[in-house]
Design an enzyme around this catalytic site. Structure first.
Site, short mmCIF file in Angstrom:
data_model
loop_
_atom_site.label_atom_id
_atom_site.label_comp_id
_atom_site.label_asym_id
_atom_site.label_seq_id
_atom_site.Cartn_x
_atom_site.Cartn_y
_atom_site.Cartn_z
N CYS A 1 -4.76 -2.24 -10.08
CA CYS A 1 -3.80 -3.32 -10.34
C CYS A 1 -4.44 -4.68 -10.53
O CYS A 1 -3.96 -5.48 -11.34
CB CYS A 1 -2.72 -3.32 -9.28
SG CYS A 1 -1.67 -1.85 -9.42
N ASP B 1 -0.60 -6.97 -4.78
CA ASP B 1 -0.26 -5.80 -3.96
C ASP B 1 -0.88 -5.78 -2.55
O ASP B 1 -1.55 -4.81 -2.18
CB ASP B 1 -0.65 -4.52 -4.71
CG ASP B 1 0.08 -4.36 -6.04
OD1 ASP B 1 0.87 -5.24 -6.41
OD2 ASP B 1 -0.15 -3.35 -6.72
N LYS C 1 6.90 -4.88 -9.29
CA LYS C 1 6.46 -4.18 -10.49
C LYS C 1 6.39 -2.68 -10.22
O LYS C 1 6.47 -2.25 -9.07
CB LYS C 1 5.08 -4.70 -10.92
CG LYS C 1 4.03 -4.37 -9.88
CD LYS C 1 2.68 -4.83 -10.32
CE LYS C 1 1.62 -4.46 -9.31
NZ LYS C 1 1.47 -3.00 -9.10
N HIS D 1 3.70 6.51 -2.84
CA HIS D 1 3.30 5.24 -2.22
C HIS D 1 4.24 4.12 -2.65
O HIS D 1 4.85 4.18 -3.71
CB HIS D 1 1.86 4.87 -2.61
CG HIS D 1 1.70 4.55 -4.08
ND1 HIS D 1 1.59 5.53 -5.05
CD2 HIS D 1 1.70 3.37 -4.74
CE1 HIS D 1 1.51 4.97 -6.23
NE2 HIS D 1 1.57 3.65 -6.09
N ASP E 1 3.91 -3.68 -5.52
CA ASP E 1 4.13 -2.37 -6.13
C ASP E 1 5.44 -1.83 -5.52
O ASP E 1 5.57 -1.77 -4.29
CB ASP E 1 2.93 -1.47 -5.78
CG ASP E 1 2.62 -0.43 -6.84
OD1 ASP E 1 2.82 -0.69 -8.04
OD2 ASP E 1 2.14 0.67 -6.45
N HIS F 1 8.04 1.09 -6.23
CA HIS F 1 8.40 2.26 -7.03
C HIS F 1 9.69 2.93 -6.55
O HIS F 1 9.93 3.02 -5.34
CB HIS F 1 7.29 3.32 -6.93
CG HIS F 1 5.97 2.90 -7.50
ND1 HIS F 1 5.82 2.37 -8.77
CD2 HIS F 1 4.71 2.98 -6.98
CE1 HIS F 1 4.55 2.14 -8.99
NE2 HIS F 1 3.84 2.48 -7.94
C1 VGL Z 1 -2.20 0.59 -7.42
C2 VGL Z 1 -2.53 2.81 -7.85
C3 VGL Z 1 -1.18 3.02 -7.93
C4 VGL Z 1 -2.81 -0.75 -7.13
C5 VGL Z 1 -0.85 0.77 -7.51
O1 VGL Z 1 -2.12 -1.63 -6.55
O2 VGL Z 1 -3.99 -0.95 -7.46
N1 VGL Z 1 -3.04 1.61 -7.61
N2 VGL Z 1 -0.34 1.99 -7.77
ZN ZN Z 2 1.70 2.28 -7.63
#
Ligand code: VGL
Ligand code: ZN
Length: 190
Positions: free
Chosen positions: A135, A14, A96, A71, A52, A54
Site C-alpha cells: 500500500c 494503513d 480504501k 484482514h 484498509d 474491506h
Molecule cells: C495491504 C495487502 C493487502 C497494505 C493491504 O496495507 O499494504 N497489503 N491489503
Molecule cells: Zn487489504
C-alpha cells in the site's frame, strides 16, 4: 529534502492492527514504525491516514481465491488503528479497499484522496506506514501519477516481504518513479 511547509501533507498509510504483530496479515516489526510516525505527526499542518476497509467477502481474501488472509474487515478490531498511533493528530481518514473487486492497495484508488489534498493546497505528500511493498508503494506511485511530489520516510515504513527483498525493491521502484527517500531525522531537521 526541502523543509516541511504548508503545501506538505503527512500521509500515514494503513496503521492498523491487522498489519502489526498478532494481526491477520502481520508485517514483521510493523509496530516498530510508530515511534518515528509519532515523531513526524506534530511537524505537519496537514495529516491524513488511509485505512484498509474491506467488506467481509473481499476478492483479495483467500476464501474468495485471493492472495491474502481475511484482514481489515470493516468495523473489526483488526481494521482499527493501532493504539500506539497518536490518533488526535489524524485530521482525515481515507477508507480504501471498499470495492469488493479491486485490491485497493492505493489510497487514491476509488477515493477522494486526490481531491482532499488539492482542496488543502497540498503539493507534496510525505508517506509513512504499512506496508512498504504494497500500500505504501501503490500510494506513492499514484501520488506521483496524480501530480503530487512524493517523499517516503524509510525508517517509518515496514514491508511484508512475501519474497525476501520486496521492501527494498519497492523503495527502489518508488525512487525510480520520482519519489524522494529520506529518514525521520532528515524530515525533523527540515
Ligand atoms: C495491504 C495487502 C493487502 C497494505 C493491504 O496495507 O499494504 N497489503 N491489503
Ligand atoms: Zn487489504
Amino acid at each position: 529534502m526541502k523543509p516541511i511547509g504548508e503545501r506538505d501533507a503527512l500521509l500515514v498509510v494503513d496503521p492498523q492492527n491487522d498489519f502489526c504483530p498478532g494481526g491477520a496479515l502481520a508485517v514483521p516489526e510493523g509496530d516498530q514504525i510508530f515511534d518515528n510516525v509519532n515523531r513526524l505527526l506534530p511537524r505537519f499542518g496537514h495529516v491524513l491516514a488511509t485505512q484498509d476497509w474491506h467488506p467481509a467477502k473481499h476478492s483479495s481474501f483467500q476464501p474468495q481465491g485471493g492472495p491474502w488472509p481475511v484482514h481489515c474487515v470493516q468495523g473489526s478490531h483488526g481494521a482499527a488503528f493501532h493504539t500506539w498511533l497518536h490518533p488526535e493528530r489524524i485530521q482525515q481518514v481515507i477508507q480504501k479497499g471498499v470495492d469488493v473487486g479491486t485490491d485497493g492497495y492505493s489510497g487514491f484508488a476509488g477515493t477522494a484522496l486526490a481531491t482532499r489534498l488539492r482542496d488543502l493546497g497540498v503539493e507534496r505528500v510525505v508517506l509513512c506506514g504499512l506496508a512498504t511493498d504494497y500500500c505504501v508503494r501503490a500510494t506513492a506511485l499514484e501520488a506521483l501519477q496524480n501530480g503530487f511530489q512524493a517523499v517516503v520516510v524509510t525508517d517509518a515504513v515496514a514491508a511484508v516481504n512475501v519474497r525476501p527483498g520486496d521492501g527494498r525493491k519497492a523503495l527502489d521502484e518508488m525512487q525510480a518513479a520520482g519519489a524522494e527517500l529520506v529518514d525521520t531525522a532528515e524530515v525533523l531537521a527540515g
